[in-house]
Write an enzyme that holds these catalytic residues in place. Structure first.
Site, PDB file in Angstrom:
ATOM      1  N   ARG A  30       0.846  -1.205   0.000  1.00 13.21           N
ATOM      2  CA  ARG A  30       0.000   0.000   0.000  1.00 13.21           C
ATOM      3  C   ARG A  30       0.880   1.254   0.000  1.00 13.21           C
ATOM      4  O   ARG A  30       0.649   2.188  -0.753  1.00 13.21           O
ATOM      5  CB  ARG A  30      -0.925  -0.017   1.212  1.00 13.21           C
ATOM      6  CG  ARG A  30      -2.240  -0.784   1.011  1.00 13.21           C
ATOM      7  CD  ARG A  30      -2.074  -2.180   0.426  1.00 13.21           C
ATOM      8  NE  ARG A  30      -3.320  -2.896   0.327  1.00 13.21           N
ATOM      9  CZ  ARG A  30      -3.761  -3.773   1.243  1.00 13.21           C
ATOM     10  NH1 ARG A  30      -3.033  -4.031   2.328  1.00 13.21           N
ATOM     11  NH2 ARG A  30      -4.904  -4.389   1.051  1.00 13.21           N
ATOM     12  N   ASP A  89       0.077  -6.837  -3.494  1.00 14.76           N
ATOM     13  CA  ASP A  89      -1.337  -6.547  -3.258  1.00 14.76           C
ATOM     14  C   ASP A  89      -1.869  -5.826  -4.495  1.00 14.76           C
ATOM     15  O   ASP A  89      -1.141  -5.627  -5.470  1.00 14.76           O
ATOM     16  CB  ASP A  89      -1.532  -5.721  -1.988  1.00 14.76           C
ATOM     17  CG  ASP A  89      -2.786  -6.146  -1.236  1.00 14.76           C
ATOM     18  OD1 ASP A  89      -3.887  -6.007  -1.807  1.00 14.76           O
ATOM     19  OD2 ASP A  89      -2.674  -6.631  -0.099  1.00 14.76           O
ATOM     20  N   HIS A 110      -6.498  -9.942  -4.132  1.00 15.49           N
ATOM     21  CA  HIS A 110      -5.474  -8.912  -3.892  1.00 15.49           C
ATOM     22  C   HIS A 110      -4.387  -8.967  -4.966  1.00 15.49           C
ATOM     23  O   HIS A 110      -3.197  -8.854  -4.664  1.00 15.49           O
ATOM     24  CB  HIS A 110      -4.868  -9.091  -2.502  1.00 15.49           C
ATOM     25  CG  HIS A 110      -5.801  -8.725  -1.377  1.00 15.49           C
ATOM     26  ND1 HIS A 110      -6.034  -7.425  -0.991  1.00 15.49           N
ATOM     27  CD2 HIS A 110      -6.568  -9.501  -0.568  1.00 15.49           C
ATOM     28  CE1 HIS A 110      -6.901  -7.411   0.017  1.00 15.49           C
ATOM     29  NE2 HIS A 110      -7.239  -8.658   0.294  1.00 15.49           N
ATOM     30  N   GLU A 116      -9.928 -12.585   1.441  1.00 12.70           N
ATOM     31  CA  GLU A 116     -10.750 -11.561   0.777  1.00 12.70           C
ATOM     32  C   GLU A 116     -10.738 -11.675  -0.742  1.00 12.70           C
ATOM     33  O   GLU A 116     -10.530 -10.692  -1.459  1.00 12.70           O
ATOM     34  CB  GLU A 116     -10.265 -10.158   1.199  1.00 12.70           C
ATOM     35  CG  GLU A 116     -10.391  -9.899   2.691  1.00 12.70           C
ATOM     36  CD  GLU A 116      -9.877  -8.525   3.090  1.00 12.70           C
ATOM     37  OE1 GLU A 116     -10.475  -7.914   3.991  1.00 12.70           O
ATOM     38  OE2 GLU A 116      -8.868  -8.062   2.501  1.00 12.70           O
ATOM     39  N   TRP A 132      -0.865  -2.546   8.539  1.00 17.86           N
ATOM     40  CA  TRP A 132      -1.356  -2.301   7.182  1.00 17.86           C
ATOM     41  C   TRP A 132      -1.220  -0.805   6.916  1.00 17.86           C
ATOM     42  O   TRP A 132      -1.645   0.022   7.711  1.00 17.86           O
ATOM     43  CB  TRP A 132      -2.805  -2.756   7.058  1.00 17.86           C
ATOM     44  CG  TRP A 132      -2.980  -4.211   7.322  1.00 17.86           C
ATOM     45  CD1 TRP A 132      -3.454  -4.800   8.458  1.00 17.86           C
ATOM     46  CD2 TRP A 132      -2.636  -5.283   6.440  1.00 17.86           C
ATOM     47  NE1 TRP A 132      -3.448  -6.167   8.329  1.00 17.86           N
ATOM     48  CE2 TRP A 132      -2.943  -6.501   7.106  1.00 17.86           C
ATOM     49  CE3 TRP A 132      -2.093  -5.347   5.159  1.00 17.86           C
ATOM     50  CZ2 TRP A 132      -2.736  -7.746   6.524  1.00 17.86           C
ATOM     51  CZ3 TRP A 132      -1.886  -6.589   4.578  1.00 17.86           C
ATOM     52  CH2 TRP A 132      -2.204  -7.768   5.257  1.00 17.86           C
TER      53      TRP A 132
END
Length: 540
Positions: free
Chosen positions: A147, A176, A247, A314, A455
């Site tokens: 991120r 990701d 992801h 996810e 995160w």
């Protein structure tokens, strides 16, 4: 009274008298203690301006390192004895190293600097004997560099911070939707295209703010080798994570054939510039399996860790539901639905890694559909995934988001920068218990340990990472290392007392922690939207 963090198992002393650490102090290192010998000269020696030359084993003014096979591998005994100097005995090389971390704390904050601030000072270490050993073998920190990318020097700095807190597993979240961060030589577009995004959301995904400049970066394979070697010198294992089958938008942007081409035009995708869970996931094709086998082959050459993390969390199912290719795969394999298709994808790499002498670990969604006997689980959605895994005979690392996701805010006040999630104070983290009471003693043995997760959606630089991590990572380190009583019985007042000394160590290290009185003016982010959740987190 001792002010060591994490709290040792037993301390005899300290006394008023002490032994000197000065220009005349020598260093004797027995067989198997080389990592600590090098660390003491390079880190402690540089901080205090001491050369710590080799000396005789029985020299009075000396530091002695030795392996003691009667101790557990990570256990140590640190003795500060008049006319004998300092001796660190460890059950193995790691135990000696952890004893040296305690010695550093006994010396004081000056030992945490990179150059001497009081040259020619004689430092006195109070007479005492410390016996210590960790509660858990997995004392982890996960850092998300997808991120927001953290350059190599920042990663090395965090390995030093981990070592100072006796944390020994670095979970390296490398891929990701928002960026691919590791060089894979057979697939150069993963970094040529996949490591850069055009812009970045500033704040939570509902924020209207954008940073309108490219963001990215990646680690070359030599960078990775350096990080792994640097960690190994500090007795830290690096566990890499390549997130599949969800992801994965950054990888699909680089190689569109990996996506569900019969549902969307994957050639139109770019590296994702916002937060959340992208619906663009890997296609369940032989091509995607072969591609990631190639990725993992290079990964295994770089990371010697027993465990390889494959994510598995996810994974949005909308594209698979609409994909004739995915539906044909479900029918071909006799699967019930898209959830079982995800399980098939993970089990493929479970088998693949097992055949190469490694063990798969993934987020707790991988339990759905069954796992091979050697696979392990990172329990993030709460305790329940870990309970289910342990009862089924799988090893588990406890990292429930409601307790140890350090991106969650530390206070309910209006000055917290970009507040995310539940309030998790220093005391809340100190009272976290990794082993659920529902487990029998036999099942509890499957709890390898615990891990705090960072995160970085709203952590744009290392100072923001520092703020979210500290001081709570110090409390977490004590939970992972020390044999604490039940949460309600823990002496948080004493921990706060010891933190008074520890803040000075963090200051010397240059850590931009959250002060106990609240964020400093430059640590605030006024007007940047977060996503706070009110109330106490569910104990699930």
């Amino acid at each position: 009274m001792s002010d060591v963090i994490p709290a040792p198992s037993a301390v005899e002393g300290p006394m008023r008298r002490g032994v000197p650490l000065d220009a005349g102090t020598s260093l004797w290192a027995g067989p198997g203690t080389g990592t600590t010998e090098r660390w003491l000269r390079a880190t402690l020696g540089m901080a205090l301006g001491l050369s710590l030359p080799p000396g005789e084993e029985d020299a009075e003014n000396s530091v002695r390192l030795r392996i003691d096979g009667t101790l557990e591998p990570e256990a140590y005994k640190l003795s500060v004895v008049a006319d004998r100097g300092v001796e660190i005995r460890g059950g193995g090389p790691a135990g000696v190293f952890w004893g040296a971390q305690t010695l550093r704390q006994l010396i004081g904050p000056d030992a945490f600097r990179r150059a001497p601030v009081r040259p020619d000072t004689t430092y006195g270490i109070p007479l005492q004997i410390i016996d210590d050993a960790p509660r858990f073998g997995w004392r982890g920190l996960m850092l998300d560099v997808s991120r927001h990318f953290m350059p190599k020097d920042g990663v090395l700095r965090y390995l030093d911070l981990m070592a100072a807190h006796k944390l020994n597993v670095f979970h390296f979240h490398l891929t990701d939707d928002q960026g691919w961060r590791i060089e894979i030589k057979r697939y150069p577009k993963l970094t040529e295209t996949g490591s850069w995004r055009a812009r970045t959301k500033f704040g939570h995904r509902a924020s209207p703010l954008w940073e309108e400049k490219p963001h990215g970066g990646f680690y070359t394979q030599d960078d990775i080798r350096e990080i792994v070697a640097y960690a190994a010198e500090r007795h830290i294992t690096v566990v890499p994570e390549i997130d599949i089958p969800g992801h994965s938008q950054a990888a699909i942007a680089a190689y569109p054939e990996l996506g569900n081409t019969d549902v969307i035009d994957t050639t139109s995708l770019s590296v994702w510039d916002t937060w959340g869970v992208s619906k663009n996931v890997l296609a369940p094709t032989d091509n995607a399996l072969r591609f990631y086998e190639g990725v993992f082959e290079e990964l295994l050459d770089l990371f010697p860790s027993q465990f390889i993390h494959v994510g598995g969390d996810e994974c949005a199912k909308e594209q698979w539901k609409a994909s004739p290719t995915a539906q044909a795969r479900i029918e071909e394999l006799g699967l019930a639905d898209e959830d079982e298709l995800q399980s098939w994808f993970i089990r493929h790499f479970d088998t693949w890694l097992t055949a190469r002498g490694r063990r798969l670990i993934g987020w707790d969604e991988i339990l759905e559909g069954g796992l091979a006997p050697g696979a392990a689980v990172s329990s993030w959605r709460g305790y329940q995934g870990g309970i289910t895994a342990a009862r089924a005979g799988h090893d588990v690392v406890m990292c429930p988001e409601q307790q140890v996701y350090l991106d969650h805010r530390q206070h309910g006040g209006p000055d917290e920068p970009v507040p995310i999630g539940y309030v998790r104070t220093l005391e809340d983290v100190y009272r976290f218990e990794p082993v659920p009471p529902e487990l029998t003693p036999g099942q509890a043995r499957h709890v390898l340990g615990t891990q705090a997760n960072l995160w970085t959606e709203v952590m744009e630089d290392h100072a923001r990472v520092d703020y979210q991590a500290f001081p709570r990572l110090a409390a977490f380190a004590e939970v992972a290392w020390s044999a604490l009583p039940a949460p309600a019985e823990r002496d948080f007042t004493d921990f706060e007392r010891r933190m008074t000394a520890h803040y000075r160590r963090l200051d010397a290290l240059g850590v931009a922690y959250r002060p106990p009185t609240g964020p400093l003016p430059w640590q605030r982010r006024p007007g940047v939207l977060g996503r706070p959740i009110e109330g106490a987190p569910p104990n699930v």
